[in-house]
Scaffold this motif. Structure first.
Motif, PDB file in Angstrom:
ATOM      1  N   ASP A 614      -8.228   4.509   4.410  1.00 16.87           N
ATOM      2  CA  ASP A 614      -9.082   5.107   5.433  1.00 16.87           C
ATOM      3  C   ASP A 614      -8.944   4.355   6.753  1.00 16.87           C
ATOM      4  O   ASP A 614      -8.928   3.123   6.792  1.00 16.87           O
ATOM      5  CB  ASP A 614     -10.531   5.064   4.937  1.00 16.87           C
ATOM      6  N   CYS A 615      -8.862   5.098   7.846  1.00 15.52           N
ATOM      7  CA  CYS A 615      -8.736   4.527   9.198  1.00 15.52           C
ATOM      8  C   CYS A 615      -7.450   3.737   9.375  1.00 15.52           C
ATOM      9  O   CYS A 615      -7.304   2.965  10.316  1.00 15.52           O
ATOM     10  CB  CYS A 615      -9.954   3.640   9.512  1.00 15.52           C
ATOM     11  N   ASN A 616      -6.516   3.922   8.414  1.00 17.24           N
ATOM     12  CA  ASN A 616      -5.212   3.254   8.520  1.00 17.24           C
ATOM     13  C   ASN A 616      -5.357   1.722   8.596  1.00 17.24           C
ATOM     14  O   ASN A 616      -4.601   1.032   9.270  1.00 17.24           O
ATOM     15  CB  ASN A 616      -4.454   3.768   9.742  1.00 17.24           C
ATOM     16  N   ARG A 617      -6.349   1.202   7.877  1.00 21.68           N
ATOM     17  CA  ARG A 617      -6.537  -0.259   7.872  1.00 21.68           C
ATOM     18  C   ARG A 617      -5.491  -0.965   7.024  1.00 21.68           C
ATOM     19  O   ARG A 617      -5.221  -2.153   7.213  1.00 21.68           O
ATOM     20  CB  ARG A 617      -7.936  -0.604   7.356  1.00 21.68           C
ATOM     21  N   SER A 618      -4.946  -0.266   6.050  1.00 18.34           N
ATOM     22  CA  SER A 618      -3.899  -0.854   5.215  1.00 18.34           C
ATOM     23  C   SER A 618      -2.866   0.200   4.877  1.00 18.34           C
ATOM     24  O   SER A 618      -3.161   1.399   4.876  1.00 18.34           O
ATOM     25  CB  SER A 618      -4.490  -1.443   3.921  1.00 18.34           C
ATOM     26  N   ALA A 619      -1.662  -0.250   4.600  1.00 21.85           N
ATOM     27  CA  ALA A 619      -0.571   0.641   4.203  1.00 21.85           C
ATOM     28  C   ALA A 619       0.258  -0.087   3.142  1.00 21.85           C
ATOM     29  O   ALA A 619       0.523  -1.286   3.274  1.00 21.85           O
ATOM     30  CB  ALA A 619       0.295   1.014   5.404  1.00 21.85           C
ATOM     31  N   TRP A 620       0.656   0.642   2.099  1.00 19.69           N
ATOM     32  CA  TRP A 620       1.278   0.011   0.936  1.00 19.69           C
ATOM     33  C   TRP A 620       2.519   0.763   0.464  1.00 19.69           C
ATOM     34  O   TRP A 620       2.628   1.973   0.629  1.00 19.69           O
ATOM     35  CB  TRP A 620       0.315   0.004  -0.248  1.00 19.69           C
ATOM     36  N   PHE A 621       3.402   0.026  -0.176  1.00 18.94           N
ATOM     37  CA  PHE A 621       4.374   0.630  -1.087  1.00 18.94           C
ATOM     38  C   PHE A 621       4.568  -0.348  -2.232  1.00 18.94           C
ATOM     39  O   PHE A 621       4.953  -1.515  -2.028  1.00 18.94           O
ATOM     40  CB  PHE A 621       5.718   0.935  -0.434  1.00 18.94           C
ATOM     41  N   THR A 622       4.275   0.124  -3.437  1.00 20.40           N
ATOM     42  CA  THR A 622       4.517  -0.664  -4.642  1.00 20.40           C
ATOM     43  C   THR A 622       5.501   0.124  -5.485  1.00 20.40           C
ATOM     44  O   THR A 622       5.239   1.291  -5.833  1.00 20.40           O
ATOM     45  CB  THR A 622       3.223  -0.905  -5.431  1.00 20.40           C
ATOM     46  N   GLY A 623       6.643  -0.473  -5.759  1.00 21.09           N
ATOM     47  CA  GLY A 623       7.684   0.239  -6.480  1.00 21.09           C
ATOM     48  C   GLY A 623       8.455  -0.675  -7.398  1.00 21.09           C
ATOM     49  O   GLY A 623       8.323  -1.904  -7.348  1.00 21.09           O
TER      50      GLY A 623
END
Length: 778
Positions: A614-623
């Motif tokens: 929400d609100c672009n407070r965090s961004a992830w990629f887990t792979g």
């Protein structure tokens, strides 16, 4: 004339006639003078001879000896062996990479105690040959050397005179370096007592471990690292002889920085040590002849706790204290050797990937948003649980919070695979009673109210960009990260069961209360946690707890560490089904541009999930690939006073508060498929060249194409009042022949897995998916 007068007259006349008379008179006067001198005590040699006869001198000597012996007996009775002084007990803690390379040493004193048995015998004996050849046969004291030392101290000549190895050990461990008569007497008494209570091996080990070798190194282990870059156990005889020679004058004899004279002196002493070893039959003469002087390496700056090493140190310390239940005070006192699982090559590759794909594109001096961007990442071997690489942030001294272990940001849609895992594990059904599988159809309309038992639960989450999808399969919902589908699925499964599954998979730091909004990943989680969750999926459902520590030793003894691999927490079929579904996110979902189409990819199979909070407070990629799991997170942390950009009220945010990542590097919204996936791809495709395939026990996954109509249920039926006009075609009202093409856009390269559609799958015609160039909800 009377007789008396006549006699006096004769005498006077005789005196005039006889010349000797005056001489006689002089002798008489001289005699009286001598007698007077004698009375004054001057020049009476006879008196001195009578007072200091040999008998009296001998008696006085024995008297002094007896007094001294008595005094010594009193001292022996009064003086006990004290506790070792605190300074001598202090050690450093040594942190090493997996290959044994020292990463850092911490503590007030650079010392690590080693057992004598761990040292090569020639190295042990070199110290005896250098300092005290009679060590193995003497009683621990050198009376002549001690007497010489006492005389030199009293006469102000300073530190001269010899001492045994025992005496030097006593001085180092029990006493101080002060040059006083009192200290020397104590040293003598304690040395005698130590000899009676301790073996020669214990004394030699104590001496070698407490001596100062220069370069800030106390003890032979620190010295071996400082001068030769090896552990003491791997010292060669000639290297041991140099360290033994060094003790006489550490600063003067440091060959790399010594004067020409100093180099000659230490070389001569090195030869002296080896020659003594030959003389005492501890070294073969032929072997001695072939030895050349082992020049030490140049001094290296002490390993600091800057950059990534500071983060690794803090994380390893915390793990050691927790897993071994060590009181912090004991740990800080030193003596631990902590070897990490960190692979130096992979660590550098991860750091370089963050630099290339993120930090080089940011300009914190010109952009407030760029200054607010923090990155964290963790890479794990799913088969062993070893943490192979960790990125904690810009640098430990610049940003003390470790972004790899912090759990104060939402994992967002990277939580969605856990919802699916819970659904499959519990064989959960939709509201209409249809079992949840990859091919199960859900309503993907944005803001569709979530229902339970025909009632709305008061939760209607929007999809990203408020986009409507209409009927979609679970596979497509995972690929496109459709919020409305997983919000309903969480309620279908039961949020208590979803949260229990999250805990079983390793999530334990955030708020895991079972309410519907948690389906969007609103709890806190760290990259370390999420790497563990996905590693468990990669490990076919067997629990993986990521571990930084490879081994810990204390006092030469290995300390037992908990196993990183636990029991089966998900059935293999469940875990493998989730993995198969997650390949779709890469092959035809939110990560396809950064991962699937990455030119560095060389056939590696990949599963993973993006996430944007929400609100672009965090961004992830887990792979993950079959061999490597990596979680990358970006976090908006205010570097100064800010306002929350997604809040119309412009709520003020103080330094360190959570803010939006939008606008970083001059762009727009920061999605998980952008910087995080790009960092992941560069690192993973460089760190693993393996093209091994997922060994999956499942009939679900990417490419599964539903083939029959699903019954109409509240969770399956599109909302009658979508928030915006769907961009997709309305579904056909009558079943048609199934299309031979997948419902998702064909990848530009072969997908990493091709699972045949289940023969018993329902057959319905699905609407076309929204345009792939639209930003998808994560």
């Amino acid at each position: 004339m009377g007789r008396a007068e006549e006699r006096r007259a004769r005498q006077r006349g005789g005196a005039r006639r006889g010349a000797p008379a005056p001489a006689t008179g002089h002798r008489a006067e001289g005699g009286r003078a001598d007698r007077r001198k004698s009375k004054d005590g001057k020049g009476d040699r006879g008196f001195i001879r009578r007072m200091f006869t040999w008998k009296k001198l001998l008696g006085a000597f024995f008297g002094v000896v007896l007094v001294c012996m008595g005094a010594f007996v009193v001292l022996y009775m009064v003086i006990d062996i004290p506790n070792g002084n605190n300074q001598a007990k202090l050690q450093s803690n040594t942190f090493e990479y997996s290959d044994g390379t020292v990463m850092a040493r911490t503590g007030e004193v650079n010392r690590e105690i080693v057992q004598l048995a761990d040292l090569p015998q020639e190295v042990q004996r070199s110290f005896v040959a250098a300092e005290n050849k009679s060590f193995y046969t003497d009683k621990g004291v050198d009376l002549k050397g001690t007497a010489r030392g006492l005389f030199n101290t009293l006469s102000g000549k300073g530190k001269q005179g010899g001492s045994t190895i025992t005496q030097q050990y006593v001085k180092n461990y029990y006493l101080t370096q002060d040059q006083t008569v009192t200290r020397k007497l104590k040293e003598l008494v304690i040395s005698l007592k130590v000899e009676r209570q301790s073996s020669k091996e214990e004394i030699l080990a104590g001496y070698i471990n407490t001596s100062y070798y220069g370069r800030g190194a106390w003890g032979i282990q620190a010295a071996a690292q400082a001068y030769y870059g090896v552990d003491a156990a791997k010292l060669k005889p000639e290297q041991g002889a140099y360290l033994a020679a060094l003790l006489q004058a550490p600063s003067q004899y440091d060959y790399s920085s010594a004067t020409e004279t100093g180099r000659k002196l230490v070389t001569a002493r090195w030869n002296y040590v080896l020659d003594n070893m030959v003389e005492m039959h501890w070294l073969d003469a032929g072997e001695r002849k072939d030895m050349t002087f082992p020049k030490p390496r140049k001094p290296k700056a002490a390993s600091g706790l800057t950059g990534q090493e500071g983060y690794l140190y803090e994380a390893a310390k915390a793990e050691a204290i927790k897993d071994l239940d060590i009181p912090k005070e004991k740990f800080d006192a030193g003596g631990y050797t902590i070897t990490l699982n960190i692979n130096r090559k992979k660590q550098k590759q991860l750091e370089q990937s963050v630099k290339d794909q993120l930090t080089d594109k940011l300009n914190p001096k010109r952009s407030e948003t760029d200054a607010d961007v923090q990155a964290g990442a963790v890479s794990v071997d799913p088969k062993t649980g070893k943490v192979l690489a960790m990125y904690g942030g810009r640098g430990y001294t610049e940003h003390y919070t470790n972004n790899a272990t912090r759990s104060d940001y939402q994992p967002a849609s990277t939580f969605k695979p856990i919802i699916l895992a819970a659904a499959l594990a519990d064989s959960a059904d939709t509201q209409s009673g249809q079992q949840i599988k990859a091919s199960t159809s859900y309503d993907g309309t944005s803001k569709r109210p979530v229902e339970e038992d025909g009632k709305k639960v008061g939760f209607a989450p929007p999809n990203e960009d408020d986009q409507d999808y209409g009927p979609v399969t679970v596979q497509t919902a995972m690929n496109k990260s459709i919020n409305s589908v997983f919000a309903q699925m969480g309620v279908d499964v039961g949020m208590d069961k979803v949260m229990e599954t999250a805990k079983q998979l390793g999530m334990d730091s955030g708020d895991l209360k079972p309410y519907a909004a948690q389906t969007l990943g609103t709890m806190g989680a760290s990259p370390l946690e999420m790497a563990g969750v996905y590693a468990t999926l990669d490990n076919h459902g067997r629990k993986v707890t990521p571990k930084l520590l490879k081994s810990v030793t204390y006092g030469g003894q290995d300390q037992p560490l908990p196993d990183a691999i636990g029991g089966q927490v998900l059935d293999r079929g469940v875990a493998d089904s989730v993995t198969s579904v997650l390949t779709g996110v890469v092959d035809d979902g939110t990560a396809k541009t950064s991962v699937r189409d990455n030119p560095a990819r060389a056939g590696q199979q990949v599963a993973g999930k993006t996430g944007t909070s929400d609100c672009n407070r965090s961004a992830w990629f887990t792979g993950y690939t079959p061999d490597l799991v990596t979680s990358v997170g970006l976090f908006g942390e205010a570097a100064g006073k800010r306002t929350l950009s997604c809040d119309d009220k412009k709520t003020p945010v103080g330094k360190g508060g959570q803010v939006s990542l939008s606008g970083a590097a001059g762009g727009g919204r920061v999605n998980g498929g952008a910087f995080p996936a790009q960092i992941w791809a560069q690192y993973t495709f460089n760190a693993t060249g393996s093209t091994s395939k997922f060994d999956l026990d499942t009939d679900m996954g990417a490419g599964v194409k539903p083939t029959t109509s699903a019954p109409v249920t509240p969770s399956d039926t599109p909302s009658q009042t979508p928030s915006q006009t769907p961009t997709t075609k309305a579904p056909s009202q009558t079943p048609t022949t199934p299309s031979q093409e997948p419902t998702t856009q064909t990848p530009t390269q072969t997908p990493t897995t091709e699972e045949p559609p289940p023969t018993d799958s329902p057959t319905i015609e699905l609407p076309e998916n929204p345009a792939n160039d639209r930003q998808q909800q994560e």
